[in-house]
Design a protein around this motif. Structure first.
Motif, PDB file in Angstrom:
ATOM      1  N   GLY A  43     -93.900   0.233  80.617  1.00  0.00           N
ATOM      2  CA  GLY A  43     -94.721   0.448  81.799  1.00  0.00           C
ATOM      3  C   GLY A  43     -94.182  -0.181  83.064  1.00  0.00           C
ATOM      4  N   TYR A  44     -92.914  -0.544  83.092  1.00  0.00           N
ATOM      5  CA  TYR A  44     -92.321  -1.124  84.288  1.00  0.00           C
ATOM      6  C   TYR A  44     -91.893  -0.038  85.273  1.00  0.00           C
ATOM      7  CZ  TYR A  44     -92.042  -5.706  82.018  1.00  0.00           C
ATOM      8  OH  TYR A  44     -92.347  -6.903  81.409  1.00  0.00           O
ATOM      9  N   THR A  45     -91.875  -0.378  86.552  1.00  0.00           N
ATOM     10  CA  THR A  45     -91.419   0.536  87.589  1.00  0.00           C
ATOM     11  C   THR A  45     -89.959   0.270  87.910  1.00  0.00           C
ATOM     12  OG1 THR A  45     -91.981  -0.935  89.413  1.00  0.00           O
ATOM     13  CG2 THR A  45     -93.736   0.522  88.593  1.00  0.00           C
ATOM     14  N   LEU A  46     -89.368   1.169  88.691  1.00  0.00           N
ATOM     15  CA  LEU A  46     -87.999   0.937  89.157  1.00  0.00           C
ATOM     16  C   LEU A  46     -87.916  -0.356  89.957  1.00  0.00           C
ATOM     17  CD1 LEU A  46     -87.037   4.562  90.284  1.00  0.00           C
ATOM     18  CD2 LEU A  46     -85.993   3.285  88.406  1.00  0.00           C
ATOM     19  N   ALA A  47     -88.951  -0.643  90.730  1.00  0.00           N
ATOM     20  CA  ALA A  47     -88.958  -1.869  91.538  1.00  0.00           C
ATOM     21  C   ALA A  47     -88.942  -3.110  90.652  1.00  0.00           C
ATOM     22  CB  ALA A  47     -90.174  -1.880  92.461  1.00  0.00           C
ATOM     23  N   ASP A  48     -89.667  -3.072  89.530  1.00  0.00           N
ATOM     24  CA  ASP A  48     -89.680  -4.210  88.601  1.00  0.00           C
ATOM     25  C   ASP A  48     -88.272  -4.480  88.076  1.00  0.00           C
ATOM     26  OD1 ASP A  48     -92.457  -4.527  88.799  1.00  0.00           O
ATOM     27  OD2 ASP A  48     -92.812  -3.034  87.236  1.00  0.00           O
ATOM     28  N   ALA A  49     -87.597  -3.402  87.655  1.00  0.00           N
ATOM     29  CA  ALA A  49     -86.237  -3.555  87.131  1.00  0.00           C
ATOM     30  C   ALA A  49     -85.275  -4.000  88.217  1.00  0.00           C
ATOM     31  CB  ALA A  49     -85.770  -2.237  86.512  1.00  0.00           C
ATOM     32  N   ALA A  50     -85.480  -3.497  89.425  1.00  0.00           N
ATOM     33  CA  ALA A  50     -84.591  -3.852  90.532  1.00  0.00           C
ATOM     34  C   ALA A  50     -84.639  -5.352  90.822  1.00  0.00           C
ATOM     35  CB  ALA A  50     -84.971  -3.053  91.772  1.00  0.00           C
ATOM     36  N   ARG A  51     -85.823  -5.935  90.748  1.00  0.00           N
ATOM     37  CA  ARG A  51     -85.938  -7.374  91.006  1.00  0.00           C
ATOM     38  C   ARG A  51     -85.175  -8.195  89.964  1.00  0.00           C
ATOM     39  NH1 ARG A  51     -91.138  -5.855  92.885  1.00  0.00           N
ATOM     40  NH2 ARG A  51     -92.030  -6.000  90.786  1.00  0.00           N
ATOM     41  N   VAL A  52     -85.163  -7.708  88.730  1.00  0.00           N
ATOM     42  CA  VAL A  52     -84.488  -8.435  87.652  1.00  0.00           C
ATOM     43  C   VAL A  52     -82.990  -8.520  87.895  1.00  0.00           C
ATOM     44  CG1 VAL A  52     -83.934  -8.390  85.182  1.00  0.00           C
ATOM     45  CG2 VAL A  52     -86.253  -7.852  85.952  1.00  0.00           C
ATOM     46  N   ILE A  53     -82.396  -7.441  88.382  1.00  0.00           N
ATOM     47  CA  ILE A  53     -80.944  -7.431  88.576  1.00  0.00           C
ATOM     48  C   ILE A  53     -80.557  -7.615  90.042  1.00  0.00           C
ATOM     49  CG2 ILE A  53     -80.551  -6.021  86.524  1.00  0.00           C
ATOM     50  CD1 ILE A  53     -80.134  -3.612  88.350  1.00  0.00           C
ATOM     51  N   ARG A  54     -81.550  -8.008  90.841  1.00  0.00           N
ATOM     52  CA  ARG A  54     -81.281  -8.333  92.241  1.00  0.00           C
ATOM     53  C   ARG A  54     -80.621  -7.159  92.968  1.00  0.00           C
ATOM     54  NH1 ARG A  54     -80.487 -11.530  88.417  1.00  0.00           N
ATOM     55  NH2 ARG A  54     -78.465 -10.573  88.031  1.00  0.00           N
ATOM     56  N   ALA A  55     -81.260  -5.982  92.837  1.00  0.00           N
ATOM     57  CA  ALA A  55     -80.676  -4.776  93.417  1.00  0.00           C
ATOM     58  C   ALA A  55     -81.783  -3.901  94.006  1.00  0.00           C
ATOM     59  CB  ALA A  55     -79.903  -3.994  92.348  1.00  0.00           C
ATOM     60  N   SER A  56     -81.406  -2.783  94.574  1.00  0.00           N
ATOM     61  CA  SER A  56     -82.358  -1.840  95.138  1.00  0.00           C
ATOM     62  C   SER A  56     -82.875  -0.905  94.055  1.00  0.00           C
ATOM     63  CB  SER A  56     -81.698  -1.014  96.244  1.00  0.00           C
ATOM     64  OG  SER A  56     -80.657  -0.213  95.705  1.00  0.00           O
ATOM     65  N   THR A  57     -84.009  -0.272  94.324  1.00  0.00           N
ATOM     66  CA  THR A  57     -84.551   0.695  93.356  1.00  0.00           C
ATOM     67  C   THR A  57     -83.622   1.895  93.224  1.00  0.00           C
ATOM     68  OG1 THR A  57     -85.875   1.692  95.133  1.00  0.00           O
ATOM     69  CG2 THR A  57     -86.951   0.039  93.754  1.00  0.00           C
TER      70      THR A  57
END
Length: 307
Positions: A43-57
């Protein structure tokens, strides 16, 4: 487990895509698909994943589509964030190695326990699937009883429960055909129509299902004449509408699959399929061939003793 949230709109400025080789893209697509599967499962969003790898959506989106080269650190951080098991992380590491070494993995194998699930997801994102089968009815067009007969033959010693789990998983491949995409072009050797898997009644149901499939707009069934020269192994070729990875081929086995990713090999697969297609009956003659096979099995079924 976090609740599902709506993905945030992307507002990143256009970026220049890094170039990857034709051999790396298909492997990268498989890796990205695996990462997307785990993200959406949780249930994670692209934004959630982006924060983890310090990148853009947009970078995460390109990573999941196999358009951007994956960095080991990003894959590791996402695997930890998704709480993946050691086995799941090992599968990601294998795909990462395949995506990063085009020469070594131009033709690579997937023999993980979840290979069929991966194929189902891969097929579900395709725009068109072309397949030639010289030995059995293609998995996407198998009836449940026909599939069960094949699994029982190949999985000697497996419990009934185990067999039913495999059959149920294989039946999931047909569900996607109800969605309108992908389209399926199936080339089937005429010999396959007379090769029994299960009882005559099972074969009646299977051939009747193929006949029904010929009436749909999404499935194009062509029967390859018996005397035709054709490869002795199955061919699968997938095309995609999105991303830089526009095509992929694979050879499926009972418990694994070999992916063909090298451009020269993909060209070879297309030529082989074109040659097989040239030796196949047209629509009317293919339908006539199926009807002959159906009549053959109906006669045998009429003489079968009830179980």
């Amino acid at each position: 487990m976090p609740a599902a949230r709506k993905a945030q709109p992307e507002s990143d400025a256009p970026v220049v895509r890094l170039q990857t080789s034709d051999e790396q893209r298909p492997a990268g697509r498989l890796l990205g698909d695996e990462l997307r599967f785990h993200r959406e499962r949780l249930g994670y969003t692209l934004a959630d994943a982006a924060r983890v790898i310090r990148a853009s959506t947009s970078k995460v989106s390109r990573l999941e589509r196999g358009e951007s080269p994956a960095k080991p650190r990003d894959v590791h951080d996402l695997a930890v964030f998704y709480g993946l098991s050691r086995e799941q992380q090992s599968q990601l590491d294998q795909l990462l190695a395949q995506a990063g070494n085009a020469d070594l993995y131009a033709r690579f194998a997937d023999v993980t326990p979840n290979f069929l699930k991966r194929l189902i997801r891969l097929e579900g994102t395709a725009e068109k699937i072309s397949v030639f089968e010289p030995r059995v009815v293609p998995g996407l067009l198998q009836t449940e009883a026909y599939a069960r007969a094949i699994v029982q033959l190949m999985e000697v010693g497996l419990s009934d429960t185990g067999i039913e789990r495999i059959v149920a998983l294989r039946m999931q491949r047909q569900v996607m055909l109800d969605k309108g995409v992908p389209t399926l072009a199936a080339l089937i050797s005429e010999d396959v129509l007379y090769r029994p898997y299960g009882t005559a009644s099972v074969m009646v149901e299977q051939v009747a299902f193929l006949l029904k499939a010929t009436l749909t707009n999404r499935v194009n069934v062509r029967i390859v004449r018996t005397e035709a020269m054709a490869p002795p192994y199955p061919l699968f070729h997938l095309t995609f509408a999105d991303g830089d990875c526009q095509e992929l081929a694979y050879v499926e086995h009972l418990d694994g699959a070999n992916y063909v990713t090298q451009k020269r090999q993909l060209d070879k697969y297309r030529r082989l399929l074109d040659n097989v297609r040239a030796n196949a009956y047209g629509r009317e003659d293919s339908t006539a061939s199926l009807k002959r096979a159906l009549g053959y099995w109906e006669q045998l079924a009429a003489t079968e003793q009830p179980e």
